[in-house]
Design a protein around this motif. Structure first.
Motif, PDB file in Angstrom:
ATOM      1  N   HIS A 134     -12.276   2.144  -2.720  1.00  0.00           N
ATOM      2  CA  HIS A 134     -11.499   2.988  -3.387  1.00  0.00           C
ATOM      3  C   HIS A 134     -11.670   4.505  -3.524  1.00  0.00           C
ATOM      4  CE1 HIS A 134      -8.966   3.757  -7.078  1.00  0.00           C
ATOM      5  NE2 HIS A 134      -9.884   4.471  -7.471  1.00  0.00           N
ATOM      6  N   TYR A 135     -11.004   5.339  -3.253  1.00  0.00           N
ATOM      7  CA  TYR A 135     -11.210   6.706  -3.413  1.00  0.00           C
ATOM      8  C   TYR A 135     -10.075   7.070  -4.639  1.00  0.00           C
ATOM      9  CZ  TYR A 135     -13.127   6.758   1.401  1.00  0.00           C
ATOM     10  OH  TYR A 135     -13.810   6.449   2.359  1.00  0.00           O
ATOM     11  N   PRO A 136     -10.772   7.855  -5.365  1.00  0.00           N
ATOM     12  CA  PRO A 136      -9.884   8.353  -6.537  1.00  0.00           C
ATOM     13  C   PRO A 136      -8.652   9.232  -5.696  1.00  0.00           C
ATOM     14  CG  PRO A 136     -12.146   9.146  -6.770  1.00  0.00           C
ATOM     15  CD  PRO A 136     -11.956   8.589  -5.651  1.00  0.00           C
ATOM     16  N   VAL A 154      -8.142   0.811   2.152  1.00  0.00           N
ATOM     17  CA  VAL A 154      -8.444   1.894   1.206  1.00  0.00           C
ATOM     18  C   VAL A 154      -7.353   2.268   0.143  1.00  0.00           C
ATOM     19  CG1 VAL A 154     -10.185   2.911   2.860  1.00  0.00           C
ATOM     20  CG2 VAL A 154      -7.851   3.543   3.074  1.00  0.00           C
ATOM     21  N   PRO A 155      -6.772   1.356  -0.453  1.00  0.00           N
ATOM     22  CA  PRO A 155      -5.807   1.703  -1.659  1.00  0.00           C
ATOM     23  C   PRO A 155      -6.476   2.733  -2.479  1.00  0.00           C
ATOM     24  CG  PRO A 155      -6.078  -0.593  -1.193  1.00  0.00           C
ATOM     25  CD  PRO A 155      -7.214  -0.036  -0.464  1.00  0.00           C
ATOM     26  N   GLU A 156      -5.531   3.398  -3.040  1.00  0.00           N
ATOM     27  CA  GLU A 156      -6.087   4.293  -4.266  1.00  0.00           C
ATOM     28  C   GLU A 156      -5.647   3.896  -5.822  1.00  0.00           C
ATOM     29  OE1 GLU A 156      -4.870   8.352  -3.553  1.00  0.00           O
ATOM     30  OE2 GLU A 156      -5.355   8.034  -1.308  1.00  0.00           O
ATOM     31  N   GLY A 157      -5.612   2.478  -6.025  1.00  0.00           N
ATOM     32  CA  GLY A 157      -5.375   1.885  -7.117  1.00  0.00           C
ATOM     33  C   GLY A 157      -4.044   1.730  -7.667  1.00  0.00           C
ATOM     34  N   GLY A 158      -3.130   1.939  -6.858  1.00  0.00           N
ATOM     35  CA  GLY A 158      -1.808   1.713  -7.400  1.00  0.00           C
ATOM     36  C   GLY A 158      -1.118   0.350  -7.112  1.00  0.00           C
ATOM     37  N   PRO A 159       0.051  -0.154  -7.439  1.00  0.00           N
ATOM     38  CA  PRO A 159       0.578  -1.055  -7.197  1.00  0.00           C
ATOM     39  C   PRO A 159       0.711  -1.847  -5.671  1.00  0.00           C
ATOM     40  CG  PRO A 159       2.500   0.297  -7.257  1.00  0.00           C
ATOM     41  CD  PRO A 159       0.975   1.058  -7.619  1.00  0.00           C
ATOM     42  N   PRO A 197       2.911   3.447   1.655  1.00  0.00           N
ATOM     43  CA  PRO A 197       2.982   4.838   1.087  1.00  0.00           C
ATOM     44  C   PRO A 197       4.449   5.049   0.508  1.00  0.00           C
ATOM     45  CG  PRO A 197       2.162   5.074   3.229  1.00  0.00           C
ATOM     46  CD  PRO A 197       2.640   3.465   3.115  1.00  0.00           C
ATOM     47  N   GLY A 198       4.453   5.648  -0.654  1.00  0.00           N
ATOM     48  CA  GLY A 198       5.700   5.816  -1.347  1.00  0.00           C
ATOM     49  C   GLY A 198       5.977   4.505  -2.364  1.00  0.00           C
ATOM     50  N   ALA A 199       5.167   3.560  -2.287  1.00  0.00           N
ATOM     51  CA  ALA A 199       5.418   2.608  -3.293  1.00  0.00           C
ATOM     52  C   ALA A 199       4.706   2.875  -4.635  1.00  0.00           C
ATOM     53  CB  ALA A 199       4.533   0.903  -2.772  1.00  0.00           C
ATOM     54  N   ASP A 200       4.082   3.699  -4.956  1.00  0.00           N
ATOM     55  CA  ASP A 200       3.346   4.128  -5.995  1.00  0.00           C
ATOM     56  C   ASP A 200       3.898   5.450  -6.517  1.00  0.00           C
ATOM     57  OD1 ASP A 200       1.616   4.911  -8.218  1.00  0.00           O
ATOM     58  OD2 ASP A 200      -0.187   4.714  -7.054  1.00  0.00           O
ATOM     59  N   SER A 201       4.888   5.360  -7.746  1.00  0.00           N
ATOM     60  CA  SER A 201       5.345   6.696  -8.159  1.00  0.00           C
ATOM     61  C   SER A 201       4.383   7.844  -8.769  1.00  0.00           C
ATOM     62  CB  SER A 201       6.305   6.145  -9.300  1.00  0.00           C
ATOM     63  OG  SER A 201       5.803   5.785 -10.405  1.00  0.00           O
ATOM     64  N   ASP A 202       3.192   7.110  -9.152  1.00  0.00           N
ATOM     65  CA  ASP A 202       2.219   8.002  -9.530  1.00  0.00           C
ATOM     66  C   ASP A 202       1.452   8.805  -8.393  1.00  0.00           C
ATOM     67  OD1 ASP A 202       3.012   7.829 -12.293  1.00  0.00           O
ATOM     68  OD2 ASP A 202       1.199   6.239 -12.424  1.00  0.00           O
ATOM     69  N   ASN A 203       1.763   8.029  -7.266  1.00  0.00           N
ATOM     70  CA  ASN A 203       0.747   8.649  -6.239  1.00  0.00           C
ATOM     71  C   ASN A 203       1.416   8.356  -4.990  1.00  0.00           C
ATOM     72  OD1 ASN A 203      -1.211   9.835  -4.632  1.00  0.00           O
ATOM     73  ND2 ASN A 203      -2.623   7.933  -4.666  1.00  0.00           N
ATOM     74  N   PRO A 204       2.907   9.018  -4.678  1.00  0.00           N
ATOM     75  CA  PRO A 204       3.644   8.464  -3.514  1.00  0.00           C
ATOM     76  C   PRO A 204       3.055   9.040  -2.275  1.00  0.00           C
ATOM     77  CG  PRO A 204       4.575  10.468  -4.831  1.00  0.00           C
ATOM     78  CD  PRO A 204       3.390  10.075  -5.672  1.00  0.00           C
ATOM     79  N   THR A 205       2.302  10.042  -2.121  1.00  0.00           N
ATOM     80  CA  THR A 205       1.662  10.448  -1.013  1.00  0.00           C
ATOM     81  C   THR A 205       0.159  10.333  -0.971  1.00  0.00           C
ATOM     82  OG1 THR A 205       1.468  12.819  -1.735  1.00  0.00           O
ATOM     83  CG2 THR A 205       3.584  12.044  -0.462  1.00  0.00           C
ATOM     84  N   PRO A 206      -0.473   9.060  -0.763  1.00  0.00           N
ATOM     85  CA  PRO A 206      -1.912   8.852  -0.875  1.00  0.00           C
ATOM     86  C   PRO A 206      -2.493   9.634   0.154  1.00  0.00           C
ATOM     87  CG  PRO A 206      -0.622   6.609  -1.029  1.00  0.00           C
ATOM     88  CD  PRO A 206       0.279   7.863  -0.597  1.00  0.00           C
ATOM     89  N   ALA A 207      -3.301  10.426   0.065  1.00  0.00           N
ATOM     90  CA  ALA A 207      -4.065  11.134   0.941  1.00  0.00           C
ATOM     91  C   ALA A 207      -5.081  10.277   1.903  1.00  0.00           C
ATOM     92  CB  ALA A 207      -5.395  12.011   0.194  1.00  0.00           C
ATOM     93  N   THR A 208      -5.436   9.041   1.543  1.00  0.00           N
ATOM     94  CA  THR A 208      -6.099   7.787   2.452  1.00  0.00           C
ATOM     95  C   THR A 208      -5.210   7.604   3.325  1.00  0.00           C
ATOM     96  OG1 THR A 208      -5.560   6.579   0.970  1.00  0.00           O
ATOM     97  CG2 THR A 208      -7.800   7.081   0.868  1.00  0.00           C
TER      98      THR A 208
END
Length: 272
Positions: free
Chosen positions: A38-40, A9-14, A113-124
């Motif tokens: 994919h969840y927004p 369930v990634p959220e579209g980050g790297p 988690p933490g790998a995506d600077s735009d979304n460092p705390t993915p809710a998934t």
């Protein structure tokens, strides 16, 4: 028990490509199928405090970003998993839907988690790591499992560690060797020995090891486990997930767990 139903369930980050790649490897290992959802990103609070028409601009930017991130997820799926699973992109962040999927899957694969600077705390990731529904495998940036030459089990005789071993048994049985490492001045020799006997009954080649980093912080103990795992050239680390009253800001997990999840170079199999 084997991992036939694999959820990712990634959220579209790297981290999406790494998660899909690892999920595909697990599916190949166990003859399973991958469900990629994919969840927004969870709704932003950027519009809070904005005045007049500015909030509308923020919402429009969010919709554009959401579409772009869904596209990243789909492209990563097509590259890493085409023909080996299903992909669906949902138009809203549905916690109930994710919870149901977790509770009806054998294992879930998450990007780090933490790998995506735009979304460092993915809710998934936050939900999956705190919802004791199915075991979680955290994919490192490489997204590769390796040859399963060795799996390290971080052992402290706790309920969480015991549960992680039980759920990881399909992986442990496929490893060429499993090393049970006890951490701390109390090396748990009796329970580690009993765990070794149990795994050997499953046909697993087992070694015992112990490391004592001394009276240090939980994060330092996590670094000690990481160093041991990396020095061994292991293919995977199995451990229980531990909460803490002093929550890590980006993961909400205990210091040792958070340090390991955020920095391990190999997949981490975690369970409450």
């Amino acid at each position: 028990h084997v991992f036939k139903s694999i959820l990712t369930v990634p959220e579209g980050g790297p981290e999406a490509a790494a998660a899909y790649r690892l999920a595909g490897q697990l599916a190949g290992l166990f003859g399973g199928s991958v469900e990629a959802v994919h969840y927004p990103m969870a709704p932003t609070t950027m519009a809070d405090g904005m005045v007049g028409g500015m909030s509308g601009a923020v919402v429009a930017w969010d919709e554009k970003q959401a579409a772009e991130r869904a596209g990243v997820s789909k492209a990563a799926f097509d590259k890493e998993l085409s023909g080996r699973g299903t992909f669906v992109a949902l138009d809203r962040h549905d916690i109930d839907d994710l919870t149901l999927r977790l509770r009806t899957s054998d294992v879930a694969v998450l990007g780090r988690p933490g790998a995506d600077s735009d979304n460092p705390t993915p809710a998934t990731a936050s939900l999956a790591l705190h919802e004791p529904a199915c075991p979680i495998v955290i994919a490192p940036p490489s997204g590769t499992l390796g040859t399963l030459n060795e799996i390290v089990v971080a052992w402290n005789a706790s309920e969480q560690a015991a549960n992680a071993v039980r759920l990881a048994m399909p992986m442990l049985e496929k490893a060429k060797k499993v090393t049970i490492v006890s951490v701390g001045s109390n090396a748990h020799p009796v329970s580690a020995g009993r765990l070794k006997d149990r795994l050997q009954r499953h046909g697993v080649a087992v070694e015992l090891a112990a490391i004592d980093p001394g009276a240090v912080s939980a994060r330092a103990r996590g670094r000690a486990v990481l160093g041991f795992t990396h020095d061994r050239g292991a293919s995977m680390l199995v451990m229980g997930a531990y909460g803490s009253n002093q929550m890590l800001e980006f993961l909400g997990l205990g210091g040792a767990t958070g340090k390991i999840i955020s920095a391990c170079k190999v997949p981490v199999f975690v369970s409450h």
